[in-house]
Design a protein around this motif. Structure first.
Motif, mmCIF file in Angstrom:
data_model
loop_
_atom_site.group_PDB
_atom_site.id
_atom_site.type_symbol
_atom_site.label_atom_id
_atom_site.label_comp_id
_atom_site.label_asym_id
_atom_site.label_seq_id
_atom_site.Cartn_x
_atom_site.Cartn_y
_atom_site.Cartn_z
ATOM 1 N N TYR A 138 0.743 -1.437 -0.118
ATOM 2 C CA TYR A 138 -0.012 -0.013 -0.073
ATOM 3 C C TYR A 138 0.739 0.929 0.194
ATOM 4 N N ILE A 139 2.081 0.922 0.683
ATOM 5 C CA ILE A 139 3.146 2.403 1.325
ATOM 6 C C ILE A 139 3.310 3.011 -0.477
ATOM 7 N N ILE A 140 4.136 1.869 -1.153
ATOM 8 C CA ILE A 140 4.792 1.800 -2.629
ATOM 9 C C ILE A 140 3.605 2.176 -3.286
ATOM 10 N N ALA A 141 2.504 1.204 -3.895
ATOM 11 C CA ALA A 141 1.369 2.108 -4.357
ATOM 12 C C ALA A 141 1.059 3.066 -4.725
ATOM 13 N N ASN A 142 1.311 3.547 -3.014
ATOM 14 C CA ASN A 142 0.810 5.376 -3.093
ATOM 15 C C ASN A 142 1.282 6.353 -3.898
ATOM 16 N N LYS A 143 3.021 5.898 -3.745
ATOM 17 C CA LYS A 143 3.831 6.542 -3.608
ATOM 18 C C LYS A 143 3.840 6.500 -5.054
ATOM 19 N N ARG A 144 4.031 5.071 -5.499
ATOM 20 C CA ARG A 144 3.612 5.932 -7.173
ATOM 21 C C ARG A 144 2.870 5.817 -7.889
ATOM 22 N N GLY A 145 1.668 5.344 -7.393
ATOM 23 C CA GLY A 145 -0.304 6.230 -8.181
ATOM 24 C C GLY A 145 -0.417 4.604 -8.539
ATOM 25 N N TYR A 146 -0.335 3.462 -8.082
ATOM 26 C CA TYR A 146 -0.846 2.245 -8.704
ATOM 27 C C TYR A 146 -2.348 2.705 -8.373
ATOM 28 N N LYS A 147 -3.341 3.146 -9.153
ATOM 29 C CA LYS A 147 -4.571 2.808 -8.252
ATOM 30 C C LYS A 147 -5.029 1.564 -8.399
ATOM 31 N N GLY A 148 -5.893 1.301 -7.988
ATOM 32 C CA GLY A 148 -7.228 0.536 -7.275
ATOM 33 C C GLY A 148 -7.658 -0.167 -8.207
ATOM 34 N N LEU A 149 -8.604 -1.919 -8.604
ATOM 35 C CA LEU A 149 -8.892 -1.853 -9.724
ATOM 36 C C LEU A 149 -10.359 -1.401 -10.134
ATOM 37 N N THR A 150 -10.945 -0.288 -9.202
ATOM 38 C CA THR A 150 -12.547 -0.208 -9.375
ATOM 39 C C THR A 150 -12.465 0.950 -8.820
ATOM 40 N N GLU A 151 -13.476 2.304 -8.929
ATOM 41 C CA GLU A 151 -13.669 3.269 -8.274
ATOM 42 C C GLU A 151 -14.364 3.221 -7.023
ATOM 43 N N LYS A 152 -14.739 2.089 -7.127
ATOM 44 C CA LYS A 152 -15.500 1.321 -6.020
ATOM 45 C C LYS A 152 -16.141 0.419 -5.451
ATOM 46 N N TRP A 153 -16.769 -0.329 -4.382
ATOM 47 C CA TRP A 153 -16.564 -1.781 -4.377
ATOM 48 C C TRP A 153 -17.374 -2.614 -5.661
ATOM 49 N N SER A 154 -18.290 -3.328 -5.323
ATOM 50 C CA SER A 154 -18.997 -4.562 -6.645
ATOM 51 C C SER A 154 -19.497 -5.214 -5.939
ATOM 52 N N PHE A 155 -20.302 -4.793 -4.729
ATOM 53 C CA PHE A 155 -20.793 -5.859 -4.413
ATOM 54 C C PHE A 155 -21.706 -7.173 -5.144
ATOM 55 N N GLY A 156 -22.082 -7.302 -6.511
ATOM 56 C CA GLY A 156 -22.707 -7.576 -6.896
ATOM 57 C C GLY A 156 -21.492 -8.625 -8.049
ATOM 58 N N GLU A 157 -20.050 -8.231 -8.168
ATOM 59 C CA GLU A 157 -19.333 -8.621 -8.902
ATOM 60 C C GLU A 157 -18.839 -9.859 -7.359
ATOM 61 N N VAL A 158 -18.112 -9.321 -6.658
ATOM 62 C CA VAL A 158 -17.885 -10.064 -5.352
ATOM 63 C C VAL A 158 -18.823 -11.612 -4.938
ATOM 64 N N ARG A 159 -20.358 -11.215 -5.138
ATOM 65 C CA ARG A 159 -21.170 -11.576 -4.582
ATOM 66 C C ARG A 159 -21.184 -13.853 -6.379
ATOM 67 N N SER A 160 -20.560 -12.668 -7.094
ATOM 68 C CA SER A 160 -20.769 -13.352 -8.524
ATOM 69 C C SER A 160 -19.540 -14.054 -8.509
ATOM 70 N N THR A 161 -18.477 -13.698 -8.418
ATOM 71 C CA THR A 161 -17.371 -14.300 -8.161
ATOM 72 C C THR A 161 -17.183 -15.382 -6.641
ATOM 73 N N LEU A 162 -17.791 -14.832 -5.679
ATOM 74 C CA LEU A 162 -17.698 -15.949 -4.809
ATOM 75 C C LEU A 162 -18.666 -17.334 -5.272
ATOM 76 N N ARG A 163 -19.729 -16.807 -6.116
ATOM 77 C CA ARG A 163 -21.145 -18.058 -6.246
ATOM 78 C C ARG A 163 -19.658 -19.082 -7.246
ATOM 79 N N ALA A 164 -19.289 -18.069 -7.623
ATOM 80 C CA ALA A 164 -18.607 -18.974 -9.165
ATOM 81 C C ALA A 164 -17.214 -19.964 -8.946
ATOM 82 N N GLY A 165 -16.740 -18.995 -7.516
ATOM 83 C CA GLY A 165 -15.762 -19.882 -6.765
ATOM 84 C C GLY A 165 -15.917 -20.666 -5.271
ATOM 85 N N ILE A 166 -17.160 -20.949 -5.098
ATOM 86 C CA ILE A 166 -17.017 -20.865 -4.153
ATOM 87 C C ILE A 166 -16.981 -22.523 -3.783
#
Length: 446
Positions: free
Chosen positions: A209-237
């Protein structure tokens, strides 16, 4: 005689290593020289080596290696990575954090550092490069996180530590000073590895986190997508269930660690053929080939290291070393600091399993004399040696990450230092605060 024998054992071992001999040849050659010096029948060396692999817990070694290979071929590791990515979401350096989390998940299956690095790295390094991460940094995160594979249970090095240490009883002098010591078992060691493994992972996530914040490595999305989380959890149960099945069965007492490895193999085959339908017989044969190669290599080292360790114990060399060290200091923190620095140095040059089998007969009696819990000692040893996977010149994870990611070993080494420092801090915390290791085993009745 002890002085000459110590010189023959360690001097011969180091001399053969410097000549470029493999670890197995170096250990066996030094042991044979010592046997001839003691005028012992060399046939005894072969007998000791043969009986060293005749115990039930050691059967877990090839079984866990095969289970990890099958789970990768069955698509289980890919789904674990997808879940880790969805959980990372908008966090700065989210893909780096997802890599650490994915290594935690896969470490609970494979029990191997290089295997964890390979399985996660093949998916995560290209994904990070696509998100504008520096290629060498992406490889460094993966190599540093792969070491978690030998801390998070089930762990092959923890099994080897358990086998090596269960035959070493506390010295009578230690019992007189500190009373009876707590029991030691492989299931207890597995339980004890959970919290330290999570702590080591946390140090890597914070550093990322410290290094990424310094180098500007952003997150994957603007905000959490609970639908996507639920979908990956269902696929990976079915993938998530794998570590819970393995560890839950061990902790509940339904089966032993060795039996759990067999359960993991059949579970992988079921998921691969019936649920995901991604496993083909060609990949099963490839997994068997990989397992045979890795297991044979480990067992050869075990043959030689067992004889080496038996000679050390018979000649009371650990007692001499313990007395020498304790005559200098009996401060537990200072002894731990010296021990960790020694383990870090050894991990740079020696394979983890060989290092455990050589170190345990020398180090454990010292720790008994200081009143240390053997379970705590084992976890600290494994955590410290796990850093060796990410430190040259041996640094197996660095070479694996280099082959997968395309960066040179030198480029990865230049980026991996912050993660190594963070991991060392984690090891010192685990060593200085034994309850981080012993709390969970006491909660589940060990």
């Amino acid at each position: 005689m002890e002085a000459y024998l110590t010189l023959i054992l360690f001097g011969g071992f180091l001399f053969l290593l410097l000549l470029g001999a493999p670890i197995t040849v170096s250990l066996a050659g030094a042991s044979m020289a010592a046997y001839l010096l003691l005028d012992k029948n060399p046939i005894a060396l072969v007998q000791i080596a043969f009986t060293s692999v005749g115990n039930f817990p050691l059967m877990a070694l090839p079984a866990f290696v095969l289970a990890g290979a099958l789970m990768e071929a069955a698509g289980i590791s890919k789904r674990l990575v997808d879940i880790a990515e969805s959980l990372a979401g908008p966090v700065t350096g989210g893909l780096g954090a997802a890599t650490v989390i994915a290594c935690l998940f896969f470490g609970a299956i494979s029990g191997s550092g290089p295997a964890t690095t390979a399985a996660v790295g093949m998916l995560m390094v290209p994904a990070m490069v696509k998100r504008d991460y520096e290629r060498s940094y992406a490889s460094a995160v993966t190599a540093a996180s792969g070491g978690l594979g030998i801390i998070i249970p089930p762990s092959i090095p923890i099994v080897i530590f358990g086998i090596s240490s269960m035959g070493l009883m506390p010295p009578p002098e230690a019992i007189a000073l500190h009373g009876q010591f707590a029991s030691l078992s492989i299931p207890k060691l597995f339980v004890a590895g959970v919290v330290p493994g999570l702590l080591m992972a946390t140090t890597l996530i914070v550093t990322n986190y410290i290094i990424a914040n310094k180098r500007g490595y952003k997150g994957l999305t603007e905000k959490w997508s609970f639908g996507e989380v639920r979908s990956t959890l269902r696929a990976g149960i079915w993938s998530i269930m794998a570590p819970f099945l393995i560890l839950g069965g061990i902790y509940s007492g339904m089966f032993t660690p060795t039996e759990s490895a067999i359960v993991a193999i059949f579970y992988s085959l079921f998921v691969g053929f019936v649920i995901h339908r991604e496993l083909i017989f060609k990949n099963v044969l490839k997994s068997l080939t990989t397992t045979t190669w890795i297991t044979g290599r480990v067992l050869l080292i075990l043959f030689a290291a067992t004889v080496f360790g038996r000679l050390l114990i018979e000649q009371k060399i650990p007692v001499i070393v313990a007395d020498s060290l304790l005559s200098l200091t009996d401060n537990m923190y200072l002894v731990w600091a010296l021990t960790i620095m020694l383990l870090l140095f050894i991990g740079m040059f020696m394979e983890t399993l060989a290092a455990i089998m050589i170190i345990v007969p020398v180090l454990l009696p010292i720790m008994y004399m200081l009143g240390a819990d053997p379970t705590h000692v084992g976890i600290v040893i494994v955590c410290a040696l796990s850093i060796g996977f990410a430190t040259p010149p041996l640094g197996e994870n660095i070479f694996v990450a280099s082959g997968i990611g395309g960066s040179t070993v030198e480029e990865i080494t230049a980026r991996i230092h912050p993660f190594v420092v963070a991991s060392v801090i984690g090891v010192f915390l685990i060593a200085f605060f034994p309850q981080l290791t012993l709390w969970l085993p006491s909660m589940v009745g060990y």
